[in-house]
Design an enzyme around this catalytic site. Structure first.
Site, PDB file in Angstrom:
ATOM      1  CG  ASP A  27      -0.224   0.159   2.526  1.00  0.00           C
ATOM      2  OD1 ASP A  27       0.789  -0.536   2.741  1.00  0.00           O
ATOM      3  OD2 ASP A  27      -0.665   0.974   3.370  1.00  0.00           O
TER       4      ASP A  27
ATOM      5  CD  GLU B 122       4.377   0.610   6.778  1.00  0.00           C
ATOM      6  OE1 GLU B 122       5.274   0.902   7.596  1.00  0.00           O
ATOM      7  OE2 GLU B 122       3.953   1.421   5.926  1.00  0.00           O
TER       8      GLU B 122
END
Length: 421
Positions: free
Chosen positions: A89, A185
């Site tokens: 991400d 994350e």
């Protein structure tokens, strides 16, 4: 030993990955938090399958893969299983759709203007590594209208390239190697549903660091204080002597926080207290405050200060109620990494074998590795190359990414070499 190059150049991989929008979303309750993260996670799973690697993708988007040992069964049993992890991400606060990667070939110094937005200029005076370390390298940026996504698609591309290199160089003696790609994350959830037992490694490294040669294994201890102020609500037209405005009580609390312990006034090993979000009304309002320190004694001192200020404000506003709740997020992973000194010693040697000088940096923040270290998977952080992360000026040198991929291969080799004597 000279290594055969991967079948697909690292830059080609990286450019493909950054063009996929994978911004996470803190307001979502799903995992991954955004549907679009699946596009990259599934692509990685399919590419690993295409390499002939044993790989899985679970219902939460975690992609795990295994590169088999090149040792005998007896030797393999003596070598720890080591993993490498990156997150798919990107940060949700900067535009990440429609990324146009631009390669500035053979950088020769000076500022780098980004063509999509004339106001976005990477200043050599601000990013010292450009002219001190990266002259002659190929610098990748976005066009200035989006972030690039090097955090952490550089790490993703490096791990995928290392898998390719390990498969292309079977003469490299290594034990079983694990690879992991995680969602979310950037919103602090990357380790939430990480199945350490299923991953199957004894030790791991996140490829999520910064400049060339960097090793990070010290994070903040991360806590927050949620302080709720409850006043007395009365119609403001008839409020004299009765109303207690919770917002004013909160303001008195905030005003007492020391300025020299704020993020903008601290650096290096200094911790901070950071009020970062407010929610509520004049009758009841809550402030969330980040407490960060590299030592737990420092966290204790910051909690004591919050409690002292809360008590002072209670005395000033006796009709108000002030409630303080503390939440722990993660602790300094140094405490866990120091229990296994091989993690850092071998990383230093691997980087040196790539003709790079290793150096240690603090993480004035957190990383999935901090939480994974306390989940039974000691996990320092290695350089991935990106700088100016979380901004439209994000950049990364191609040659640094290539060194990071080679470091993964050398580390795999060193763990086997040292374990077998």
């Amino acid at each position: 030993m000279n290594l055969h190059p991967p079948r697909e150049p690292l830059l080609d991989r990286f450019e493909r990955y950054v063009r996929i929008d994978t911004a996470s979303d803190e307001s979502s309750q799903t995992c991954p938090s955004t549907e679009k993260q699946w596009n990259l996670l599934r692509m990685l799973h399919e590419e690993l399958q295409g390499m002939g690697v044993d790989t899985t993708i679970d219902e939460n988007g975690y992609v795990f893969a295994t590169v088999p040992s090149t040792l005998s069964a007896a030797e393999t049993a003596k070598v720890p299983v080591v993993g490498f992890i990156a997150h798919a991400d990107t940060v949700p606060t900067v535009a990440s759709a429609g990324v146009t990667p631009i390669v500035h070939r053979n950088y020769q110094g000076g500022d780098i203007a980004l063509p999509g937005d004339p106001s976005q200029v990477i200043l050599a005076s601000e990013y010292k590594n450009l002219e001190s370390k990266y002259i002659g390298m190929d610098i990748v940026t976005s066009d200035g209208t989006t972030l690039l996504g090097a955090d952490d698609k550089a790490g993703v591309a490096e791990i995928m390239t290392a898998v390719d290199m390990l498969l292309q160089n079977p003469e490299v003696r290594h034990g079983t190697i694990k690879m992991g790609f995680t969602p979310d994350e950037e919103i602090g959830r990357g380790a939430n549903l990480f199945d350490v037992e299923k991953f199957g490694a004894q030790f791991a490294y996140t490829m999520d660091g910064g400049p060339l040669g960097e090793i990070e294994y010290e994070t903040f201890n991360a806590f927050s204080a949620h302080v709720t102020f409850t006043g007395v609500g009365v119609h403001p037209g008839y409020a004299k002597g009765k109303l207690v405005n919770a917002t004013r009580v909160l303001a008195a609390f905030i005003d007492r926080l020391p300025r020299n312990v704020s993020p903008e006034a601290t650096e290096d090993r200094e911790g901070y207290i950071h009020p970062y979000t407010l929610s509520g009304t004049s009758e009841q309002i809550t402030v969330k405050i980040l407490l960060r320190d590299f030592e737990m004694d420092g966290i204790a001192e910051k909690k004591a200060l919050i409690n002292l200020i809360a008590e002072e404000v209670r005395e000033a506003y006796p009709k108000a109620t002030i409630d303080v709740e503390y939440i722990e997020y993660y602790r300094n992973m140094r405490y866990k990494i120091e229990e296994e000194p091989r993690l850092i010693a071998y990383a230093e040697e691997a980087i040196k074998r790539c003709d790079v000088e290793p150096h240690h940096e603090l993480i004035r923040g957190g990383t999935d590795g901090a939480r994974l270290s306390y989940m039974g998977l000691p996990c320092p952080n290695l350089f991935a190359g990106g700088e100016a992360i979380h901004s439209e000026r994000e950049w990364v040198p191609v040659q640094v990414m290539e060194k990071a991929a080679e470091t993964i291969v050398r580390l795999s080799e060193i763990w086997a070499e040292k374990s077998l004597g």
